[in-house]
Design an enzyme around this catalytic site. Sequence first.
Site, PDB file in Angstrom:
ATOM      1  N   LYS A   1       0.835  -1.211   0.000  1.00 56.21           N
ATOM      2  CA  LYS A   1       0.000   0.000   0.000  1.00 56.21           C
ATOM      3  C   LYS A   1       0.866   1.256   0.000  1.00 56.21           C
ATOM      4  O   LYS A   1       1.759   1.392   0.823  1.00 56.21           O
ATOM      5  CB  LYS A   1      -0.889   0.022   1.252  1.00 56.21           C
TER       6      LYS A   1
ATOM      7  N   THR B   1      -7.820   9.512   8.304  1.00 59.95           N
ATOM      8  CA  THR B   1      -7.566   8.223   7.651  1.00 59.95           C
ATOM      9  C   THR B   1      -7.343   7.120   8.685  1.00 59.95           C
ATOM     10  O   THR B   1      -6.673   6.130   8.407  1.00 59.95           O
ATOM     11  CB  THR B   1      -6.335   8.323   6.723  1.00 59.95           C
TER      12      THR B   1
ATOM     13  N   GLY C   1      -7.711   3.878  10.394  1.00 59.63           N
ATOM     14  CA  GLY C   1      -8.310   2.577  10.061  1.00 59.63           C
ATOM     15  C   GLY C   1      -8.400   2.253   8.586  1.00 59.63           C
ATOM     16  O   GLY C   1      -9.037   1.261   8.208  1.00 59.63           O
ATOM     17  N   THR C   2      -7.738   3.032   7.750  1.00 61.76           N
ATOM     18  CA  THR C   2      -7.841   2.757   6.303  1.00 61.76           C
ATOM     19  C   THR C   2      -7.259   1.383   5.939  1.00 61.76           C
ATOM     20  O   THR C   2      -7.794   0.679   5.094  1.00 61.76           O
ATOM     21  CB  THR C   2      -7.119   3.836   5.479  1.00 61.76           C
ATOM     22  N   GLY C   3      -6.155   1.025   6.591  1.00 62.54           N
ATOM     23  CA  GLY C   3      -5.514  -0.266   6.269  1.00 62.54           C
ATOM     24  C   GLY C   3      -6.395  -1.435   6.673  1.00 62.54           C
ATOM     25  O   GLY C   3      -6.557  -2.404   5.908  1.00 62.54           O
ATOM     26  N   CYS C   4      -6.994  -1.345   7.857  1.00 53.05           N
ATOM     27  CA  CYS C   4      -7.899  -2.410   8.332  1.00 53.05           C
ATOM     28  C   CYS C   4      -9.075  -2.553   7.367  1.00 53.05           C
ATOM     29  O   CYS C   4      -9.489  -3.662   7.012  1.00 53.05           O
ATOM     30  CB  CYS C   4      -8.449  -2.079   9.713  1.00 53.05           C
TER      31      CYS C   4
HETATM   32  N1  LIG Z   1      -5.203  10.293   1.390  1.00 47.81           N
HETATM   33  C1  LIG Z   1      -5.574   9.198   0.733  1.00 47.81           C
HETATM   34  N2  LIG Z   1      -6.340   9.295  -0.386  1.00 47.81           N
HETATM   35  C2  LIG Z   1      -6.737   8.195  -1.065  1.00 47.81           C
HETATM   36  N3  LIG Z   1      -6.389   6.946  -0.707  1.00 47.81           N
HETATM   37  C3  LIG Z   1      -5.619   6.785   0.388  1.00 47.81           C
HETATM   38  C4  LIG Z   1      -5.175   7.889   1.166  1.00 47.81           C
HETATM   39  N4  LIG Z   1      -4.431   7.421   2.223  1.00 47.81           N
HETATM   40  C5  LIG Z   1      -4.431   6.085   2.110  1.00 47.81           C
HETATM   41  N5  LIG Z   1      -5.122   5.688   0.999  1.00 47.81           N
HETATM   42  C6  LIG Z   1      -5.390   4.316   0.566  1.00 47.81           C
HETATM   43  O1  LIG Z   1      -5.944   3.653   1.704  1.00 47.81           O
HETATM   44  C7  LIG Z   1      -5.512   2.301   1.739  1.00 47.81           C
HETATM   45  C8  LIG Z   1      -4.784   2.035   3.040  1.00 47.81           C
HETATM   46  O2  LIG Z   1      -3.461   2.522   2.919  1.00 47.81           O
HETATM   47  P1  LIG Z   1      -2.571   3.048   4.106  1.00 47.81           P
HETATM   48  O3  LIG Z   1      -1.182   3.108   3.556  1.00 47.81           O
HETATM   49  O4  LIG Z   1      -3.173   4.296   4.658  1.00 47.81           O
HETATM   50  O5  LIG Z   1      -2.759   1.876   5.151  1.00 47.81           O
HETATM   51  P2  LIG Z   1      -2.291   1.783   6.633  1.00 47.81           P
HETATM   52  O6  LIG Z   1      -1.191   2.747   6.910  1.00 47.81           O
HETATM   53  O7  LIG Z   1      -2.013   0.358   6.887  1.00 47.81           O
HETATM   54  O8  LIG Z   1      -3.582   2.236   7.450  1.00 47.81           O
HETATM   55  P3  LIG Z   1      -3.863   2.123   9.053  1.00 47.81           P
HETATM   56  O9  LIG Z   1      -2.610   1.657   9.717  1.00 47.81           O
HETATM   57  O10 LIG Z   1      -4.317   3.474   9.529  1.00 47.81           O
HETATM   58  O11 LIG Z   1      -5.008   1.163   9.200  1.00 47.81           O
HETATM   59  C9  LIG Z   1      -4.649   2.110   0.485  1.00 47.81           C
HETATM   60  O12 LIG Z   1      -5.470   1.648  -0.562  1.00 47.81           O
HETATM   61  C10 LIG Z   1      -4.148   3.524   0.203  1.00 47.81           C
HETATM   62  O13 LIG Z   1      -3.779   3.702  -1.137  1.00 47.81           O
HETATM   63  C1  LIG Z   2      -6.951  -2.295  17.123  1.00 46.89           C
HETATM   64  C2  LIG Z   2      -6.255  -1.620  15.999  1.00 46.89           C
HETATM   65  N1  LIG Z   2      -5.879  -2.361  14.933  1.00 46.89           N
HETATM   66  C3  LIG Z   2      -5.271  -1.773  13.881  1.00 46.89           C
HETATM   67  C4  LIG Z   2      -5.003  -0.423  13.882  1.00 46.89           C
HETATM   68  C5  LIG Z   2      -4.269   0.210  12.707  1.00 46.89           C
HETATM   69  O1  LIG Z   2      -4.977   1.206  12.138  1.00 46.89           O
HETATM   70  C6  LIG Z   2      -5.417   0.327  15.014  1.00 46.89           C
HETATM   71  N2  LIG Z   2      -5.209   1.669  15.085  1.00 46.89           N
HETATM   72  N3  LIG Z   2      -6.041  -0.300  16.052  1.00 46.89           N
END
Ligand SMILES: Nc1ncnc2c1ncn2[C@@H]1O[C@H](COP(=O)(O)OP(=O)(O)OP(=O)(O)O)[C@@H](O)[C@H]1O
Ligand SMILES: Cc1ncc(CO)c(N)n1
Length: 273
Positions: free
Chosen positions: A176, A210, A212-215
């Site tokens: 990502k 943003t 929780g976007t990854g989850c």
């Molecule tokens: N500002 C943004 N605009 C559009 N898409 C985004 C943006 N930020 C993240 N994304 C998308 O959101 C998804 C999650 O990516 P991200 O790299 O933020 O995950 P993450 O860091 O593991 O998230 P978290 O740890 O907060 O759950 C990916 O598809 C990424 O491309």
């Molecule tokens: C419980 C939990 N899992 C994953 C993340 C990563 O976004 C968070 N902030 N909290």
Amino acid sequence: MITYKALTIAGSDSGGGAGIQADIKTFQELDVFGMSVITVLTAQNTLGVQGVFPQALEAVEAQMDSVLSDIGADAVKTGMLFTADIIRLVARKLQQHKAQNLVVDPVMYAKGGAQLLQQEAMDALKQTLLPLAKVITPNIPEACAILGIPDIHNATDMRAVAEKLLELGPQYVLLKGGHLSGTQAIDLLVAADGSEAVSFISDRIETPHTHGTGCTLASAITAELAKGRPVNEAVQTAKQFITAAISHSLNIGGGIGPTDHGAYRRARLHVLS
Ligand SMILES: Nc1ncnc2c1ncn2[C@@H]1O[C@H](COP(=O)(O)OP(=O)(O)OP(=O)(O)O)[C@@H](O)[C@H]1O
Ligand SMILES: Cc1ncc(CO)c(N)n1
């Protein structure tokens, strides 16, 4: 009618934007029956993580046995696991129950910087869990930490990092690019079977919210895999889901707000009506 079932094995986010809560909301929005195994309770809000309370190994094991021995799951996702012992237990139970369609989100840090994986748990993650995965979904800092290399800062370096991660045994790596700067948010999917790498690209949305976007992305992939969709298509739907959710992200609380898990469904209903 809901006919598919997905299980998330992850931490609880009391603030509702990430972890178990994000996963269950996403499963529901994508018409998949959601179940949970809670590994860790976090006291968490938009400002950060105020407390981390790992559950007893017996509690994690009992939840996995209850769900998988009776209801079963068409796909399983792991999120925050926190300790090496929980990782090893989860990997062993997933094998015992012959879990299908495993998505591993190697959660290490919250957006505010709090540590969600103990340093000494990295080896257990690499050796026991990543090889079982159909798809792993690291962000760039997580990918570089797993490989023990310095962070990368541009999209052209993503291919080499993603391919290196394939050597740890997952069938697919979705790297990502949310943490890069630039006008686009680019995620790269590579496969161990040698098929073409695919980029999933959206416009970068200007918002601090943003959490929780990854989850959410990983649970959307899991929901689509539960329906039997191929990985490419599952990632494509998940990328649309997260882009809609971020576009309508919520300015609630005083820090990094969550996204709107209902935005994808509402956008589709509007098109259909
Ligand atoms: N500002 C943004 N605009 C559009 N898409 C985004 C943006 N930020 C993240 N994304 C998308 O959101 C998804 C999650 O990516 P991200 O790299 O933020 O995950 P993450 O860091 O593991 O998230 P978290 O740890 O907060 O759950 C990916 O598809 C990424 O491309
Ligand atoms: C419980 C939990 N899992 C994953 C993340 C990563 O976004 C968070 N902030 N909290």
